[in-house]
Design a protein around this motif. Structure first.
Motif, PDB file in Angstrom:
ATOM      1  N   SER A 114      13.398   6.196   8.608  1.00 16.97           N
ATOM      2  CA  SER A 114      14.403   5.128   8.633  1.00 16.97           C
ATOM      3  C   SER A 114      14.616   4.600  10.050  1.00 16.97           C
ATOM      4  CB  SER A 114      15.718   5.604   8.018  1.00 16.97           C
ATOM      5  OG  SER A 114      16.335   6.566   8.841  1.00 16.97           O
ATOM      6  N   LYS A 115      14.454   5.439  11.054  1.00 18.45           N
ATOM      7  CA  LYS A 115      14.575   5.008  12.451  1.00 18.45           C
ATOM      8  C   LYS A 115      13.345   4.221  12.905  1.00 18.45           C
ATOM      9  CE  LYS A 115      17.496   8.865  13.758  1.00 18.45           C
ATOM     10  NZ  LYS A 115      17.585  10.131  14.500  1.00 18.45           N
ATOM     11  N   LEU A 116      12.233   4.413  12.223  1.00 22.43           N
ATOM     12  CA  LEU A 116      10.982   3.755  12.602  1.00 22.43           C
ATOM     13  C   LEU A 116      10.762   2.433  11.873  1.00 22.43           C
ATOM     14  CD1 LEU A 116       8.691   6.925  12.690  1.00 22.43           C
ATOM     15  CD2 LEU A 116       9.667   5.674  14.641  1.00 22.43           C
ATOM     16  N   ASP A 117      11.693   2.061  11.022  1.00 22.42           N
ATOM     17  CA  ASP A 117      11.615   0.794  10.307  1.00 22.42           C
ATOM     18  C   ASP A 117      10.355   0.680   9.443  1.00 22.42           C
ATOM     19  OD1 ASP A 117      12.780  -1.648   9.583  1.00 22.42           O
ATOM     20  OD2 ASP A 117      11.588  -2.745  11.054  1.00 22.42           O
ATOM     21  N   VAL A 118      10.094   1.740   8.686  1.00 16.51           N
ATOM     22  CA  VAL A 118       8.987   1.769   7.730  1.00 16.51           C
ATOM     23  C   VAL A 118       9.590   1.779   6.332  1.00 16.51           C
ATOM     24  CG1 VAL A 118       7.035   3.142   6.885  1.00 16.51           C
ATOM     25  CG2 VAL A 118       7.495   3.008   9.335  1.00 16.51           C
ATOM     26  N   LYS A 119       8.994   1.044   5.419  1.00 10.42           N
ATOM     27  CA  LYS A 119       9.491   1.021   4.037  1.00 10.42           C
ATOM     28  C   LYS A 119       9.323   2.399   3.423  1.00 10.42           C
ATOM     29  CE  LYS A 119       8.324  -3.799   3.444  1.00 10.42           C
ATOM     30  NZ  LYS A 119       7.362  -4.722   2.853  1.00 10.42           N
ATOM     31  N   LEU A 120      10.285   2.781   2.580  1.00 10.70           N
ATOM     32  CA  LEU A 120      10.365   4.146   2.102  1.00 10.70           C
ATOM     33  C   LEU A 120      10.889   4.214   0.677  1.00 10.70           C
ATOM     34  CD1 LEU A 120      10.518   7.247   2.935  1.00 10.70           C
ATOM     35  CD2 LEU A 120      12.845   6.735   3.657  1.00 10.70           C
ATOM     36  N   THR A 121      10.342   5.154  -0.075  1.00  8.63           N
ATOM     37  CA  THR A 121      10.896   5.539  -1.364  1.00  8.63           C
ATOM     38  C   THR A 121      10.639   7.037  -1.498  1.00  8.63           C
ATOM     39  OG1 THR A 121      11.061   4.972  -3.728  1.00  8.63           O
ATOM     40  CG2 THR A 121       8.830   5.075  -2.791  1.00  8.63           C
ATOM     41  N   GLY A 122      11.076   7.600  -2.597  1.00 11.96           N
ATOM     42  CA  GLY A 122      10.851   9.017  -2.860  1.00 11.96           C
ATOM     43  C   GLY A 122      10.488   9.209  -4.321  1.00 11.96           C
ATOM     44  N   ASN A 170       0.859  -1.181   0.000  1.00 16.94           N
ATOM     45  CA  ASN A 170       0.000   0.000   0.000  1.00 16.94           C
ATOM     46  C   ASN A 170       0.896   1.231   0.000  1.00 16.94           C
ATOM     47  OD1 ASN A 170      -2.775  -1.101   0.321  1.00 16.94           O
ATOM     48  ND2 ASN A 170      -1.839  -2.031   2.111  1.00 16.94           N
ATOM     49  N   TYR A 171       0.899   1.969  -1.086  1.00 16.53           N
ATOM     50  CA  TYR A 171       1.750   3.151  -1.222  1.00 16.53           C
ATOM     51  C   TYR A 171       1.019   4.366  -0.670  1.00 16.53           C
ATOM     52  CZ  TYR A 171       5.051   0.435  -3.847  1.00 16.53           C
ATOM     53  OH  TYR A 171       5.986  -0.506  -4.202  1.00 16.53           O
ATOM     54  N   ASN A 222      11.753   3.360 -10.793  1.00 16.53           N
ATOM     55  CA  ASN A 222      10.869   2.201 -10.901  1.00 16.53           C
ATOM     56  C   ASN A 222      10.026   2.280 -12.183  1.00 16.53           C
ATOM     57  OD1 ASN A 222       9.679  -0.210 -10.149  1.00 16.53           O
ATOM     58  ND2 ASN A 222       8.334   0.713  -8.637  1.00 16.53           N
ATOM     59  N   ALA A 223       9.565   3.488 -12.511  1.00 14.91           N
ATOM     60  CA  ALA A 223       8.785   3.677 -13.748  1.00 14.91           C
ATOM     61  C   ALA A 223       9.640   3.382 -14.976  1.00 14.91           C
ATOM     62  CB  ALA A 223       8.229   5.094 -13.814  1.00 14.91           C
ATOM     63  N   ARG A 224      10.910   3.717 -14.914  1.00 13.06           N
ATOM     64  CA  ARG A 224      11.817   3.419 -16.035  1.00 13.06           C
ATOM     65  C   ARG A 224      12.048   1.911 -16.153  1.00 13.06           C
ATOM     66  NH1 ARG A 224      13.368   2.306 -20.180  1.00 13.06           N
ATOM     67  NH2 ARG A 224      15.403   2.727 -21.090  1.00 13.06           N
ATOM     68  N   LYS A 225      12.255   1.260 -15.020  1.00 15.63           N
ATOM     69  CA  LYS A 225      12.472  -0.190 -15.016  1.00 15.63           C
ATOM     70  C   LYS A 225      11.273  -0.924 -15.597  1.00 15.63           C
ATOM     71  CE  LYS A 225      15.589  -0.508 -11.047  1.00 15.63           C
ATOM     72  NZ  LYS A 225      15.719  -0.955  -9.634  1.00 15.63           N
ATOM     73  N   LYS A 226      10.070  -0.406 -15.341  1.00 18.98           N
ATOM     74  CA  LYS A 226       8.843  -1.040 -15.841  1.00 18.98           C
ATOM     75  C   LYS A 226       8.425  -0.478 -17.202  1.00 18.98           C
ATOM     76  CE  LYS A 226       7.523  -2.645 -11.491  1.00 18.98           C
ATOM     77  NZ  LYS A 226       6.681  -3.470 -10.804  1.00 18.98           N
ATOM     78  N   GLN A 227       9.272   0.351 -17.788  1.00 17.11           N
ATOM     79  CA  GLN A 227       9.081   0.937 -19.123  1.00 17.11           C
ATOM     80  C   GLN A 227       7.817   1.786 -19.225  1.00 17.11           C
ATOM     81  OE1 GLN A 227       9.539  -2.364 -21.827  1.00 17.11           O
ATOM     82  NE2 GLN A 227      11.751  -2.357 -21.559  1.00 17.11           N
ATOM     83  N   ILE A 228       7.437   2.406 -18.119  1.00 17.36           N
ATOM     84  CA  ILE A 228       6.333   3.366 -18.142  1.00 17.36           C
ATOM     85  C   ILE A 228       6.825   4.690 -18.710  1.00 17.36           C
ATOM     86  CG2 ILE A 228       4.777   4.696 -16.644  1.00 17.36           C
ATOM     87  CD1 ILE A 228       4.752   2.133 -14.824  1.00 17.36           C
ATOM     88  N   ILE A 229       8.086   4.983 -18.414  1.00 15.83           N
ATOM     89  CA  ILE A 229       8.749   6.137 -19.039  1.00 15.83           C
ATOM     90  C   ILE A 229       9.960   5.611 -19.793  1.00 15.83           C
ATOM     91  CG2 ILE A 229       7.950   7.839 -17.360  1.00 15.83           C
ATOM     92  CD1 ILE A 229      10.723   7.652 -16.023  1.00 15.83           C
ATOM     93  N   ILE A 267       6.046   7.330   0.340  1.00  9.64           N
ATOM     94  CA  ILE A 267       6.717   8.108  -0.710  1.00  9.64           C
ATOM     95  C   ILE A 267       6.949   9.498  -0.125  1.00  9.64           C
ATOM     96  CG2 ILE A 267       6.636   8.989  -3.065  1.00  9.64           C
ATOM     97  CD1 ILE A 267       4.490   6.800  -3.639  1.00  9.64           C
ATOM     98  N   ILE A 268       8.177   9.729   0.338  1.00 16.08           N
ATOM     99  CA  ILE A 268       8.533  10.983   1.010  1.00 16.08           C
ATOM    100  C   ILE A 268       9.878  11.463   0.484  1.00 16.08           C
ATOM    101  CG2 ILE A 268       9.224  12.004   3.218  1.00 16.08           C
ATOM    102  CD1 ILE A 268       7.244  10.314   4.630  1.00 16.08           C
ATOM    103  N   ASP A 269       9.992  12.773   0.242  1.00 10.43           N
ATOM    104  CA  ASP A 269      11.244  13.357  -0.226  1.00 10.43           C
ATOM    105  C   ASP A 269      11.979  14.148   0.853  1.00 10.43           C
ATOM    106  OD1 ASP A 269      11.050  12.404  -2.895  1.00 10.43           O
ATOM    107  OD2 ASP A 269       9.623  13.991  -3.347  1.00 10.43           O
ATOM    108  N   ASP A 270      11.267  14.726   1.794  1.00 15.89           N
ATOM    109  CA  ASP A 270      11.863  15.586   2.808  1.00 15.89           C
ATOM    110  C   ASP A 270      12.913  14.815   3.619  1.00 15.89           C
ATOM    111  OD1 ASP A 270      11.604  18.170   4.537  1.00 15.89           O
ATOM    112  OD2 ASP A 270      11.461  16.501   5.971  1.00 15.89           O
TER     113      ASP A 270
END
Length: 150
Positions: free
Chosen positions: A97-105, A3-4, A112-119, A86-89
């Motif tokens: 990262s200290k709370l052990d929650v999965k993260l991307t930005g 769930n993103y 990921n969009a490039r890897k899946k050829q969406i872009i 999905i957080i950039d700040d």
């Protein structure tokens, strides 16, 4: 499928370069909080679900360290199974990262969009992101561009 849960910055920057569809193509739907919806200041597409944080005390505690939008999505991540934020700040990312929650930005999303050829070109997207005011170091940009030849 995870769930993103997205913070505002990813939505704004992708919307500013007319690439918000990337999130839908990658994840089918994402979740945001009412606080993020308010910060976004635009109509929310139907594939974005808005969900309140149940634990307002935890939200209030997190908000003493980081902005309300980031605090709300982090609090929500503890209430939703298999959450990926999905957080950039930077300050919020360090906390997560200290709370052990999965993260991307945003940059992880576009790789990921490039890897899946969406872009088809990370270089083009990075150019648009920087033109829209998204900050990225030369070192990180060069690292990301290694994925462009996929």
């Amino acid at each position: 499928m995870p769930n993103y849960i997205s913070n505002t910055s990813c939505l704004i920057v992708l919307d500013n370069i007319d690439m918000l569809f990337i999130l839908k193509e990658l994840y089918r739907s994402i979740i945001i909080t009412p606080e993020v919806a308010k910060e976004f200041e635009k109509p929310i597409p139907e594939w974005i679900k808005v969900k309140d944080v149940d634990d307002k005390k935890y939200l209030k505690l997190l908000n003493t360290f980081i902005d309300l939008g980031e605090a709300s999505v982090i609090a929500l991540a503890f209430e939703i199974e298999d959450a990926v934020l999905i957080i950039d700040d930077l300050k919020a990312r360090k906390l997560v990262s200290k709370l052990d929650v999965k993260l991307t930005g945003t940059l992880g999303v576009i790789v990921n969009a490039r890897k899946k050829q969406i872009i088809h070109s990370l270089e083009d997207i990075l150019y648009k992101l920087k033109k829209a005011g998204f900050r990225i170091s030369n070192e990180l940009e060069n690292e990301i561009l290694k994925y462009d030849g996929l």
